[in-house]
Design a protein around this motif. Sequence first.
Motif, PDB file in Angstrom:
ATOM      1  N   PRO A   1     -68.175  53.445 -50.333  1.00 13.11           N
ATOM      2  CA  PRO A   1     -66.978  52.695 -50.906  1.00 13.11           C
ATOM      3  C   PRO A   1     -66.245  53.468 -51.754  1.00 13.11           C
ATOM      4  CG  PRO A   1     -68.463  51.617 -51.828  1.00 13.11           C
ATOM      5  CD  PRO A   1     -69.261  52.800 -50.920  1.00 13.11           C
ATOM      6  N   VAL A   2     -64.971  52.997 -52.024  1.00 10.55           N
ATOM      7  CA  VAL A   2     -64.102  53.548 -53.177  1.00 10.55           C
ATOM      8  C   VAL A   2     -63.327  52.694 -54.019  1.00 10.55           C
ATOM      9  CG1 VAL A   2     -63.712  56.093 -51.916  1.00 10.55           C
ATOM     10  CG2 VAL A   2     -62.138  54.287 -51.640  1.00 10.55           C
ATOM     11  N   VAL A   3     -62.916  53.099 -55.136  1.00 13.53           N
ATOM     12  CA  VAL A   3     -61.939  52.368 -55.938  1.00 13.53           C
ATOM     13  C   VAL A   3     -60.600  52.917 -55.687  1.00 13.53           C
ATOM     14  CG1 VAL A   3     -61.331  51.722 -58.353  1.00 13.53           C
ATOM     15  CG2 VAL A   3     -63.740  51.966 -57.620  1.00 13.53           C
TER      16      VAL A   3
ATOM     17  N   ALA B   1     -58.273  61.010 -46.209  1.00 17.38           N
ATOM     18  CA  ALA B   1     -58.873  62.261 -46.584  1.00 17.38           C
ATOM     19  C   ALA B   1     -59.806  62.221 -47.786  1.00 17.38           C
ATOM     20  CB  ALA B   1     -58.038  63.318 -46.443  1.00 17.38           C
ATOM     21  N   ALA B   2     -59.280  61.707 -48.898  1.00 20.71           N
ATOM     22  CA  ALA B   2     -59.934  61.711 -50.106  1.00 20.71           C
ATOM     23  C   ALA B   2     -61.195  60.823 -50.223  1.00 20.71           C
ATOM     24  CB  ALA B   2     -58.750  61.237 -51.462  1.00 20.71           C
ATOM     25  N   ALA B   3     -60.782  59.531 -49.607  1.00 24.27           N
ATOM     26  CA  ALA B   3     -62.031  58.741 -49.480  1.00 24.27           C
ATOM     27  C   ALA B   3     -63.232  59.331 -48.568  1.00 24.27           C
ATOM     28  CB  ALA B   3     -61.662  57.545 -48.731  1.00 24.27           C
TER      29      ALA B   3
ATOM     30  N   VAL C   1     -51.331  57.340 -55.877  1.00 25.44           N
ATOM     31  CA  VAL C   1     -52.310  56.239 -55.947  1.00 25.44           C
ATOM     32  C   VAL C   1     -53.610  57.055 -56.087  1.00 25.44           C
ATOM     33  CG1 VAL C   1     -53.713  54.658 -54.337  1.00 25.44           C
ATOM     34  CG2 VAL C   1     -51.183  54.583 -54.190  1.00 25.44           C
ATOM     35  N   LEU C   2     -54.458  56.659 -56.951  1.00 24.58           N
ATOM     36  CA  LEU C   2     -55.656  57.411 -57.386  1.00 24.58           C
ATOM     37  C   LEU C   2     -56.765  56.632 -56.248  1.00 24.58           C
ATOM     38  CD1 LEU C   2     -57.112  58.340 -60.776  1.00 24.58           C
ATOM     39  CD2 LEU C   2     -58.546  57.020 -59.278  1.00 24.58           C
ATOM     40  N   VAL C   3     -57.743  57.634 -55.777  1.00 26.55           N
ATOM     41  CA  VAL C   3     -58.819  57.116 -55.085  1.00 26.55           C
ATOM     42  C   VAL C   3     -60.027  57.909 -55.647  1.00 26.55           C
ATOM     43  CG1 VAL C   3     -59.980  57.386 -52.868  1.00 26.55           C
ATOM     44  CG2 VAL C   3     -57.328  57.523 -52.951  1.00 26.55           C
ATOM     45  N   ALA C   4     -60.945  56.880 -56.015  1.00 26.09           N
ATOM     46  CA  ALA C   4     -61.979  57.543 -56.773  1.00 26.09           C
ATOM     47  C   ALA C   4     -63.396  56.853 -56.442  1.00 26.09           C
ATOM     48  CB  ALA C   4     -61.926  56.719 -58.399  1.00 26.09           C
ATOM     49  N   GLN C   5     -64.452  57.576 -56.588  1.00 27.48           N
ATOM     50  CA  GLN C   5     -65.847  57.278 -56.374  1.00 27.48           C
ATOM     51  C   GLN C   5     -66.185  55.982 -57.080  1.00 27.48           C
ATOM     52  OE1 GLN C   5     -67.765  60.541 -57.963  1.00 27.48           O
ATOM     53  NE2 GLN C   5     -68.247  61.832 -56.094  1.00 27.48           N
ATOM     54  N   GLN C   6     -66.906  55.122 -56.362  1.00 31.38           N
ATOM     55  CA  GLN C   6     -67.324  53.808 -57.044  1.00 31.38           C
ATOM     56  C   GLN C   6     -68.812  54.012 -57.570  1.00 31.38           C
ATOM     57  OE1 GLN C   6     -66.137  50.224 -55.202  1.00 31.38           O
ATOM     58  NE2 GLN C   6     -68.030  49.464 -55.535  1.00 31.38           N
ATOM     59  N   VAL C   7     -68.891  53.627 -59.008  1.00 33.52           N
ATOM     60  CA  VAL C   7     -70.077  53.902 -59.527  1.00 33.52           C
ATOM     61  C   VAL C   7     -71.060  52.375 -59.127  1.00 33.52           C
ATOM     62  CG1 VAL C   7     -71.591  53.851 -61.513  1.00 33.52           C
ATOM     63  CG2 VAL C   7     -69.499  55.355 -61.166  1.00 33.52           C
TER      64      VAL C   7
ATOM     65  N   ALA D   1     -65.321  59.643 -63.416  1.00 31.76           N
ATOM     66  CA  ALA D   1     -65.620  59.763 -61.958  1.00 31.76           C
ATOM     67  C   ALA D   1     -64.909  60.616 -60.967  1.00 31.76           C
ATOM     68  CB  ALA D   1     -65.323  58.305 -61.351  1.00 31.76           C
ATOM     69  N   GLY D   2     -65.360  61.236 -59.866  1.00 30.78           N
ATOM     70  CA  GLY D   2     -64.620  61.921 -59.031  1.00 30.78           C
ATOM     71  C   GLY D   2     -63.515  61.210 -58.586  1.00 30.78           C
ATOM     72  N   GLU D   3     -62.285  61.956 -58.325  1.00 30.40           N
ATOM     73  CA  GLU D   3     -61.080  61.231 -57.981  1.00 30.40           C
ATOM     74  C   GLU D   3     -60.137  62.153 -57.711  1.00 30.40           C
ATOM     75  OE1 GLU D   3     -60.464  59.120 -61.609  1.00 30.40           O
ATOM     76  OE2 GLU D   3     -58.986  60.758 -62.328  1.00 30.40           O
ATOM     77  N   ARG D   4     -59.068  61.424 -56.561  1.00 30.34           N
ATOM     78  CA  ARG D   4     -58.084  62.389 -56.001  1.00 30.34           C
ATOM     79  C   ARG D   4     -56.790  61.531 -56.467  1.00 30.34           C
ATOM     80  NH1 ARG D   4     -61.752  65.158 -56.527  1.00 30.34           N
ATOM     81  NH2 ARG D   4     -62.657  66.316 -54.996  1.00 30.34           N
ATOM     82  N   VAL D   5     -55.547  62.157 -56.630  1.00 31.69           N
ATOM     83  CA  VAL D   5     -54.364  61.468 -56.725  1.00 31.69           C
ATOM     84  C   VAL D   5     -53.691  61.807 -55.497  1.00 31.69           C
ATOM     85  CG1 VAL D   5     -52.236  61.049 -57.806  1.00 31.69           C
ATOM     86  CG2 VAL D   5     -54.327  61.418 -59.285  1.00 31.69           C
ATOM     87  N   VAL D   6     -53.262  60.589 -54.621  1.00 34.56           N
ATOM     88  CA  VAL D   6     -52.639  61.073 -53.234  1.00 34.56           C
ATOM     89  C   VAL D   6     -51.224  60.498 -53.251  1.00 34.56           C
ATOM     90  CG1 VAL D   6     -55.032  61.168 -52.275  1.00 34.56           C
ATOM     91  CG2 VAL D   6     -53.565  58.877 -52.247  1.00 34.56           C
TER      92      VAL D   6
END
Length: 718
Positions: free
Chosen positions: A538-540, A530-532, A590-596, A517-522
């Motif tokens: 929505p995100v995980v 910004a990552a969201a 903290v990891l912000v990731a796309q939600q499937v 999944a697309g994700e960013r560590v912030v």
Amino acid sequence: MSEPGHPELRQVDWSRLFSPKVVAVVGASDTAGSPQRAQWTQVHQRLGALGAEVIPVHPKKPDILGVAAYPSVTALPADPDIVIVLVRDPLPVVEEAVARGAAFVVVFSAGFGELGTAEGDAAEARLKELASGKSRILGPNTNLNIFEPWPTDLPSRKKLAIITQSGYQGRPITQSQALGTGIEIWATIGNEADLEWADFAGYLAEHRPDVGAIATYVEGFQNGESLMLAADACVRAGIPIVAIKIGRSEEGRVMAAAHTGHLTGPDAVHDAVFDQYGIIRVDDLDEVIEISNLFCQTGLLDGPGGIAIYAMSGGTASHVADLFGAAGVRIPKFETSTVDALEKYIPWYLRRDNPVDSGGVITARPENREVLQLMLDDPNTDVLFAPITGVFPGMSDALSRDLIALHQRFLAGEGKPVVAAWISPIRDDSYRALCAAGVPVFHSFNAAVRGLSELGRFSRFVREYRSPFGIETGVPSATERAAGAAAARDLLAGAAGVGLNEADSKKVLAGYGIPVAGERVVGSADDAVAAARELGLPVVMKIVSADIAHKSDLGLVVVGVADEAGVRATYERLLATAASAAPSATLDGVLVAQQVTDAVAEVILGLSHQHPFGPTITFGLGGVFTEVFKDVAFAVPPFDADRARKVIESTKGAMLLHGTRGRPAGDIDALVDVILRLQSLAQDLGDSIAELDINPILVRPAGKGVVAVDALVVPTAT
């Protein structure tokens, strides 16, 4: 020689074992009643009959039973092909034999790794060291059955080869001669300090064309890759392996280690490998004997394995049909022309289709053979099975004569094989005639059903088999693999002996083309927002830490964060929760990731090291249900896409992937692709990775792919 990167079985000059010129027996004795005297006499007679010069070695006696003796191996007049060591302290003799250039050293003595002591382990380690050169060592903790001669006048079309780690478990298998099976060889291999099961199985496949089956009793394998290479060679030669493999229970595993020093390894993984290479695993010595005999007498079938059943009783027909059905074996219907032709011989009130119920009415008449022939001639059948449920003179005698005649026709190349089950404790002249003629005979319905089902299954397996060795799946490409492996090794090198965090673990996967999944560590709430925005709400959101393996158990995973305010609040809450629940953990952000949101199912893929096979792939139902249902399957590299698909289909969770109760079917093709990519990762990085878990992989609807949403990679300790 194999191409670089393509493994092969090691090469052994077997001629010096099976056609020796000079054999030395160290510990030969003429003391009346001693085991060494019996063993000397046995070896002298057997190998002498092959033209070998058999020489006793004794430190004090000038001769043994009239044969000139020498005080040591060093003093022998010629370099020995074989040195047989019968003394209690064998290591000095083995050292001497190796120094003298013996091709083979047979170590009879026990007292090595099977003891489970430091002394025993050290002694076995020394044997392994001595076997590092040109001399091959058989044993220790073995016997001399490999030199045993066997009758050559038995009726089986091909002969049975036997490989056992236990002499006493092998001796009953040799009694298959009573069923008419000729024995090609019996190799008892003991602790396998050097020569192992795979050496003998590979040799038989490549150099003994008269072998029709290999029967084996095994407590553990030394090397998983060698096992697979030997099994591969046997399939390509059309030789079935019928195996008792110890290790189904903890008690069996403990006893195996105490007996021959073998670590049995995880049982389910052995079953997976056996399935990959067509090995027939059974639990009983009678099954080994009777199923091996079946293959030696009939060979492989040309067709799909259709079984024609001839019974003298409706009860017998019903019983057998039920057992075949429970075993998943379909009994084919006869062609209408066959049923019509049987009307001439079988009364209207009896069954003329398959299974046939003769009621005994026709059995003792000459025209019964025409009934059996009609059944064999039906295009839907490949083998005739005739259960004889009791000695009833007239009927059992007549049916036995018919079966023998049809078997002889088959041997002449003019028919199909016939098989009997003799379900009676009475062994009369008709029973003995069946065995003497080479008609395959079983002594229980269950064994017969298992044997006949395996005959059809293995025959199909051989026709459809493609060796996985040397096959390149192309997934991922060689260029991708090289780049992915290099990047992964950099990450693993920087892990300092601990597991990678989730983000870095996913980078290892992505390097091999496994979708994540697309994700960013912030590192701040503003960066999280910004990552969201970039990824799309929505995100995980999750804590990133190599020190926290099960984040969801600690409330460190939040799904469905729907707006920017929620992102800020979740960021702060995750940090606070981590500080409270895992105060000693190092946090990497903290990891912000796309939600499937369209997943059909969650599955798990794993990589672990399983003795003796090394890197092993695990597949099963994923998410929180992995440990609850334990619905997992295994595959050991190398394998192809068909095997990857079969692994998926072998689990109960596969029903979810095919769509249930109105849910769409999952993208199984994409899942197969990921399993092949994980296999490539395992082959490239298996020595560097102790454990890898992808849990879960979200399987999206067919055509939309799969996504790995959590992963853990644990480097091998250095």
